[in-house]
Design a protein around this motif. Structure first.
Motif, mmCIF file in Angstrom:
data_model
loop_
_atom_site.group_PDB
_atom_site.id
_atom_site.type_symbol
_atom_site.label_atom_id
_atom_site.label_comp_id
_atom_site.label_asym_id
_atom_site.label_seq_id
_atom_site.Cartn_x
_atom_site.Cartn_y
_atom_site.Cartn_z
ATOM 1 N N LEU A 8 0.820 -1.212 0.000
ATOM 2 C CA LEU A 8 0.000 0.000 0.000
ATOM 3 C C LEU A 8 0.852 1.259 0.000
ATOM 4 N N TRP A 9 1.930 1.227 0.781
ATOM 5 C CA TRP A 9 2.691 2.463 0.981
ATOM 6 C C TRP A 9 4.137 2.393 0.504
ATOM 7 N N ASP A 10 4.578 1.262 -0.027
ATOM 8 C CA ASP A 10 5.969 1.243 -0.484
ATOM 9 C C ASP A 10 6.169 0.354 -1.707
ATOM 10 N N TYR A 11 7.328 0.554 -2.321
ATOM 11 C CA TYR A 11 7.748 -0.202 -3.500
ATOM 12 C C TYR A 11 9.126 -0.754 -3.204
ATOM 13 N N ARG A 12 9.342 -2.030 -3.521
ATOM 14 C CA ARG A 12 10.643 -2.659 -3.293
ATOM 15 C C ARG A 12 11.126 -3.306 -4.581
ATOM 16 N N GLU A 13 12.413 -3.161 -4.824
ATOM 17 C CA GLU A 13 13.006 -3.778 -6.014
ATOM 18 C C GLU A 13 14.312 -4.456 -5.595
ATOM 19 N N PHE A 14 14.426 -5.753 -5.895
ATOM 20 C CA PHE A 14 15.614 -6.533 -5.557
ATOM 21 C C PHE A 14 16.246 -7.016 -6.859
ATOM 22 N N THR A 15 17.505 -6.666 -7.076
ATOM 23 C CA THR A 15 18.196 -7.052 -8.307
ATOM 24 C C THR A 15 19.439 -7.858 -7.957
ATOM 25 N N LEU A 16 19.538 -9.055 -8.550
ATOM 26 C CA LEU A 16 20.681 -9.930 -8.301
ATOM 27 C C LEU A 16 21.728 -9.755 -9.394
ATOM 28 N N SER A 17 22.959 -9.462 -8.989
ATOM 29 C CA SER A 17 24.077 -9.441 -9.937
ATOM 30 C C SER A 17 24.980 -10.628 -9.602
#
Length: 198
Positions: A8-17
């Motif tokens: 509802l109140w946040d956005y998360r982005e996880f990127t694996l290198s």
């Protein structure tokens, strides 16, 4: 590989290198960007499901607010002001219940050393999260093997590599299957080394 999650109140982005995980979190209060090396994370994965105490608390607050307002103002449901009190209490209750519901969603907390971060266990769906966690574990394992065992270093002795690999297995950092796979690779490299003096 990338995993995107919205609440509802946040956005998360996880990127694996290859060597690290990049985390970006945006919310109305703050924006955070983190880069964590795989070797700093460790392998302790905790599944967290919050208790339903918040729902009980929400019901008590709602009931107390409505009853308290009606008693305090000595109102009945026939006057417009009593309906305003009930409607506002209901809106507050729904907002609170929605926030509590979102917070109760199961999370996967990856812990290790000084750093930790949480991933919603079923957002956007359980299959994508499971695939992401599996890929994360594989890359963490490979990174630890690259650092501890150094399979591509020609100066490393096979006996030292095998001993370090056994330590990782004993500490449950790697699985038995991964152990056998790396041992096989090390033996093949050992056989392909030119004999000394030739």
């Amino acid at each position: 590989m990338k995993l995107e999650q919205r609440r509802l109140w946040d956005y998360r982005e996880f990127t694996l290198s290859d060597k690290e995980i990049n985390i970006r979190m945006e919310s109305p209060m703050e924006d955070i960007e983190l880069t964590l090396k795989y070797e700093d994370l460790g392998f302790e994965t905790a599944y967290v499901r919050k208790k339903s105490l918040g729902v009980v608390l929400a019901v008590i607050i709602f009931t107390g607010l409505v009853i308290g307002s009606l008693i305090w103002k000595n109102l009945t449901f026939t006057t417009p002001s009593s309906w305003i009190v009930v409607a506002s209490s209901l809106i507050i209750f729904i907002i609170f219940l929605l926030i509590v519901y979102v917070d109760r969603k199961p999370q996967i907390v990856i812990k290790g050393g000084k750093e930790s971060f949480s991933i919603l266990a079923d957002s956007p769906n359980k299959q994508e999260v499971d695939k992401f966690i599996q890929t994360l574990h594989e890359r963490m394992t490979q990174r630890i093997i690259d650092i501890e065992i150094r399979p591509d270093d020609p100066k490393m002795e096979y006996s030292a590599q095998k001993e370090a690999l056994e330590t990782l297995l004993d500490n449950e950092v790697i699985s038995r299957e991964k152990f056998e796979e790396v041992i096989k690779q090390l033996k093949e490299k050992q056989r392909s080394k030119p004999a000394i003096g030739f």
